[in-house]
Design a protein around this motif. Sequence first.
Motif, PDB file in Angstrom:
ATOM      1  N   LEU A  90       0.877  -1.045  -0.130  1.00 33.05           N
ATOM      2  CA  LEU A  90       0.053  -0.112   0.040  1.00 33.05           C
ATOM      3  C   LEU A  90       0.916   1.206  -0.132  1.00 33.05           C
ATOM      4  N   ASP A 112       0.702   4.042  -2.692  1.00 32.87           N
ATOM      5  CA  ASP A 112       0.409   5.475  -2.410  1.00 32.87           C
ATOM      6  C   ASP A 112       1.519   6.478  -2.487  1.00 32.87           C
ATOM      7  N   ALA A 118      -6.946  -1.368   2.771  1.00 30.47           N
ATOM      8  CA  ALA A 118      -6.333   0.028   2.173  1.00 30.47           C
ATOM      9  C   ALA A 118      -7.267   1.303   2.807  1.00 30.47           C
TER      10      ALA A 118
END
Length: 293
Positions: A130, A134, A167
Motif C-alpha cells: 500500500l 500511495d 487500504a
Amino acid sequence: MLIVSRHKDSLVAGSEVWMVKPEHIDDILRICITSPRYLPEGKRCGAVIATDAELSAGALISTIRSCAVGLDLPPLLAVSIGYPLDAAPPFVLRRNRDLTPTAWPAFASATPCLTGLSETFATGEGEAFLAFIDEELRPALAEHFPIDPDDVTLTGQSFGGLFVLSALVRRPNAFRRYLAVSPSLWWDDGAVLRMAERAAVTFPAPSATVYMCIGELENKARFGAQFAAVKSQLPSAMQKADMMGDMFVMQRLLQPWVGTQFSIEAHVFPEESHESIMGAALSRGLRRLYGNL
C-alpha cells in the motif's frame, strides 16, 4: 522507487510496461499502463490502479476504453500491478505476500494444496505494498502522465479485494474511490473486519466512495464442492468462509462514516462466480463509482 526499464507494449496501442524496484519491497514489480485514447490538450484525467495485472490488465483496459467511447466513463489511465512474467516463484505466490494485511502461518502451510506448487511464500506485507502504491507509484505516474494524483480509484479481486478494503481502513483518505471485488474477508479470522470496526470509530469519515460486489455463486456450497478434496488441509476460517455475509458485515461496520463525504454500497451479481465476476464487476462497479449507473 527505481524505474528499472520502460518500454512500449507491442500489443496494445497507447500502452507501456514499467519494471520497477520499490523502496521497501525486495522484488521487481511489473506495471502495465494504458493511456486514454482521447484526452483534450491541457486536461488531466483520473487513474484506476488495479492489483493482479496477470488477471486484470486486459479486462481493465477494454472496459475503460470501451466505456469512455460511449461516455459511460470519463477518460482514465488504466494501471495494473503485477510481476515479471518469468518470476519464480510465480505471481500466484507473490500476491499472497503483497495483498494480505497480516501474517497468517496457517494459510502459508496450506498453500501447496491450493496452488499445486511445492513452494510457500510469506504473507502479511500488504502495508508495504500500500505504501508503494500511495507514496511511490502514484507520484511517478503523475510525473510521467497527465493525471490528477488526487483522483485515483483502487481496485482488486479476491485477495485484491481484501487489499482494497484493508487500504480503505488503514489509509481512509488515500484514494477517492475503492472497488472491492469478491473480497476474501475470511483472511486471518476476519482481520480486516476487525480493522474496519476500529477505523470507523478512530478516523473521521473520509471523502471516498466504496463499491463492493460479489457473485451469487460465491457461496458455502460451491466452495465446499470446489475444495472438497483438500478441505481438511485448509485453515478453519477458510473452511467456514461466508464471503457474501462478510461483505455485508463490512458495510455495516462502516456505517458510522456514511454521510455527505462517504458512501459504501454492496451488490450481489446474479449467476456470477468467484472466477467469472471480474468483467461484470469492472463495468458495473466503475460506472457506479463515476456516477454513470
